[in-house]
Design an enzyme around this catalytic site. Structure first.
Site, PDB file in Angstrom:
ATOM      1  N   TYR A 197      35.238  38.943  51.870  1.00  0.00           N
ATOM      2  CA  TYR A 197      34.507  39.032  50.588  1.00  0.00           C
ATOM      3  C   TYR A 197      33.003  39.166  50.821  1.00  0.00           C
ATOM      4  CZ  TYR A 197      33.096  37.890  45.779  1.00  0.00           C
ATOM      5  OH  TYR A 197      32.541  37.913  44.509  1.00  0.00           O
ATOM      6  N   SER A 253      26.952  39.183  44.176  1.00  0.00           N
ATOM      7  CA  SER A 253      27.303  37.757  44.275  1.00  0.00           C
ATOM      8  C   SER A 253      26.293  37.093  45.199  1.00  0.00           C
ATOM      9  CB  SER A 253      28.694  37.644  44.901  1.00  0.00           C
ATOM     10  OG  SER A 253      28.984  36.306  45.240  1.00  0.00           O
TER      11      SER A 253
HETATM   12  P1  NAP Z   1      37.790  38.225  36.868  1.00  0.00           P
HETATM   13  O1  NAP Z   1      37.909  37.387  35.644  1.00  0.00           O
HETATM   14  O2  NAP Z   1      38.936  38.228  37.837  1.00  0.00           O
HETATM   15  O3  NAP Z   1      37.449  39.722  36.441  1.00  0.00           O
HETATM   16  C1  NAP Z   1      37.540  40.800  37.342  1.00  0.00           C
HETATM   17  C2  NAP Z   1      37.565  42.095  36.555  1.00  0.00           C
HETATM   18  O4  NAP Z   1      37.608  43.188  37.497  1.00  0.00           O
HETATM   19  C3  NAP Z   1      38.785  42.198  35.665  1.00  0.00           C
HETATM   20  O5  NAP Z   1      38.407  42.694  34.415  1.00  0.00           O
HETATM   21  C4  NAP Z   1      39.665  43.205  36.382  1.00  0.00           C
HETATM   22  O6  NAP Z   1      40.395  43.981  35.435  1.00  0.00           O
HETATM   23  C5  NAP Z   1      38.613  44.071  37.062  1.00  0.00           C
HETATM   24  N1  NAP Z   1      39.179  44.857  38.139  1.00  0.00           N
HETATM   25  C6  NAP Z   1      39.768  44.398  39.286  1.00  0.00           C
HETATM   26  N2  NAP Z   1      40.235  45.439  39.997  1.00  0.00           N
HETATM   27  C7  NAP Z   1      39.966  46.560  39.273  1.00  0.00           C
HETATM   28  C8  NAP Z   1      40.221  47.936  39.468  1.00  0.00           C
HETATM   29  N3  NAP Z   1      40.864  48.385  40.557  1.00  0.00           N
HETATM   30  N4  NAP Z   1      39.791  48.805  38.537  1.00  0.00           N
HETATM   31  C9  NAP Z   1      39.158  48.375  37.433  1.00  0.00           C
HETATM   32  N5  NAP Z   1      38.891  47.089  37.188  1.00  0.00           N
HETATM   33  C10 NAP Z   1      39.289  46.193  38.104  1.00  0.00           C
HETATM   34  O7  NAP Z   1      36.537  37.779  37.730  1.00  0.00           O
HETATM   35  P2  NAP Z   1      34.957  37.733  37.392  1.00  0.00           P
HETATM   36  O8  NAP Z   1      34.455  36.477  37.964  1.00  0.00           O
HETATM   37  O9  NAP Z   1      34.677  38.031  35.987  1.00  0.00           O
HETATM   38  O10 NAP Z   1      34.443  38.916  38.334  1.00  0.00           O
HETATM   39  C11 NAP Z   1      33.575  39.945  37.913  1.00  0.00           C
HETATM   40  C12 NAP Z   1      32.635  40.304  39.055  1.00  0.00           C
HETATM   41  O11 NAP Z   1      31.807  39.191  39.348  1.00  0.00           O
HETATM   42  C13 NAP Z   1      33.335  40.666  40.368  1.00  0.00           C
HETATM   43  O12 NAP Z   1      32.659  41.758  40.949  1.00  0.00           O
HETATM   44  C14 NAP Z   1      33.151  39.404  41.211  1.00  0.00           C
HETATM   45  O13 NAP Z   1      33.180  39.696  42.579  1.00  0.00           O
HETATM   46  C15 NAP Z   1      31.781  38.968  40.742  1.00  0.00           C
HETATM   47  N6  NAP Z   1      31.435  37.571  40.972  1.00  0.00           N
HETATM   48  C16 NAP Z   1      32.237  36.554  40.513  1.00  0.00           C
HETATM   49  C17 NAP Z   1      31.870  35.233  40.757  1.00  0.00           C
HETATM   50  C18 NAP Z   1      32.711  34.073  40.300  1.00  0.00           C
HETATM   51  O14 NAP Z   1      32.520  32.950  40.808  1.00  0.00           O
HETATM   52  N7  NAP Z   1      33.617  34.244  39.361  1.00  0.00           N
HETATM   53  C19 NAP Z   1      30.699  34.960  41.448  1.00  0.00           C
HETATM   54  C20 NAP Z   1      29.895  36.008  41.885  1.00  0.00           C
HETATM   55  C21 NAP Z   1      30.271  37.302  41.638  1.00  0.00           C
HETATM   56  P3  NAP Z   1      41.902  44.490  35.609  1.00  0.00           P
HETATM   57  O15 NAP Z   1      42.610  43.500  36.494  1.00  0.00           O
HETATM   58  O16 NAP Z   1      42.412  44.512  34.200  1.00  0.00           O
HETATM   59  O17 NAP Z   1      41.786  45.847  36.212  1.00  0.00           O
END
Ligand code: NAP
Length: 247
Positions: free
Chosen positions: A148, A135
């Protein structure tokens, strides 16, 4: 596991929503057999059916689950460490220890466990690639975000260290640092408070999960000798974790 035909295998963690789900679709479009892992396996199964992939249940915080997941995947050329997220937005003085533990277990130790489990398979493929979604929180810090930003810095250190440790091996290492992306991220961060989550994206055009997936797929489809070390992508209206222009 269903046969992968002759397509190379890409493993995506956290593939049940957001960036991971979009990445599974984009990588499949680029010719990969995608293995989707998350706790909500039924969501992964729907996407797997759509893209001819394989869905497996995965909890990255559980060493046994990671082991079973990796054992079910005979070969892998690309690993996308995407599972992760944030919990809470409090000053250090009020920070919730359980939230911090969740963030460390998921982003940091989850990435460690999954990477350890797949490195032998990536190496054996002769053309492996570890892609980790950190991120812009791994590049800076902001008020109320220490849990975070700390976890994302630690995840990034793990990932960046691999670049040197794997030198000379047939494994590429790419870090993806997105800014604001509209996914379930903020709902998870604010414990299901959809109204508060929606405010994060008010007055701004955020990145979509597809924007990030497209970038990940670009990195994964460069020639084998081309290593994109780090890619930072943000909405045009976002300068940093603390500065954005809102209409
Ligand atoms: P999201 O829609 O909440 O997706 C998060 C994913 O992580 C879900 O598929 C969830 O699946 C999975 N997950 C959470 N805990 C888990 C566990 N214990 N085991 C396996 N899977 C798990 O959010 P997203 O934005 O797509 O996030 C994806 C990545 O991008 C993350 O690493 C986040 O920190 C990063 N990121 C996001 C942003 C943003 O603004 N959205 C910005 C920078 C970086 P289940 O709940 O089904 O397990």
């Amino acid at each position: 596991m269903t046969p992968a035909n002759d397509r190379p295998t890409a493993v995506v963690t956290g593939a049940s929503s957001g960036i991971g789900a979009a990445t599974a679709r984009h990588l499949a479009g680029a010719g990969f057999h995608v293995v989707l892992g998350a706790r909500r396996a039924e969501r992964c199964a729907e996407i797997a059916t759509e893209i001819g992939g394989t869905a497996l249940s995965l909890d990255v915080t559980d060493a046994g689950s990671v082991r079973a997941f990796a054992d079910a995947v005979p070969e892998a050329r690309v690993l996308v460490n995407n599972a992760g997220g944030a919990k809470g937005l409090e000053p250090v003085e009020q920070a919730d220890e359980d939230d911090w533990r969740w963030m460390w277990e998921t982003n940091v130790l989850g990435t460690l466990r999954v990477t350890q489990a797949f490195l032998p398979k990536l190496r054996a493929s002769g053309d492996g690639h570890v892609i980790t979604v950190t991120s812009i929180a791994a590049l800076d810090f902001y008020d109320n975000g220490a849990g975070y930003t700390g976890a994302k810095h630690a995840q990034a250190m793990l990932h960046r260290t691999l670049r040197g440790e794997l030198l000379g091996e047939p494994i590429r290492v790419t870090e993806i640092c997105p800014g604001m992306v509209e996914t379930e991220f903020s709902e998870v961060r604010f414990d299901g408070d959809a109204e508060r989550a929606a405010k994060v994206y008010q007055g701004i055009t955020p990145l979509t999960a597809d924007d990030v997936a497209d970038t990940i797929t670009f990195a994964a489809t460069r020639p084998s000798h081309v290593n994109l070390d780090q890619i930072v992508l943000k909405p045009r209206a976002q300068a940093s974790g603390t500065r954005a222009h809102r209409e």
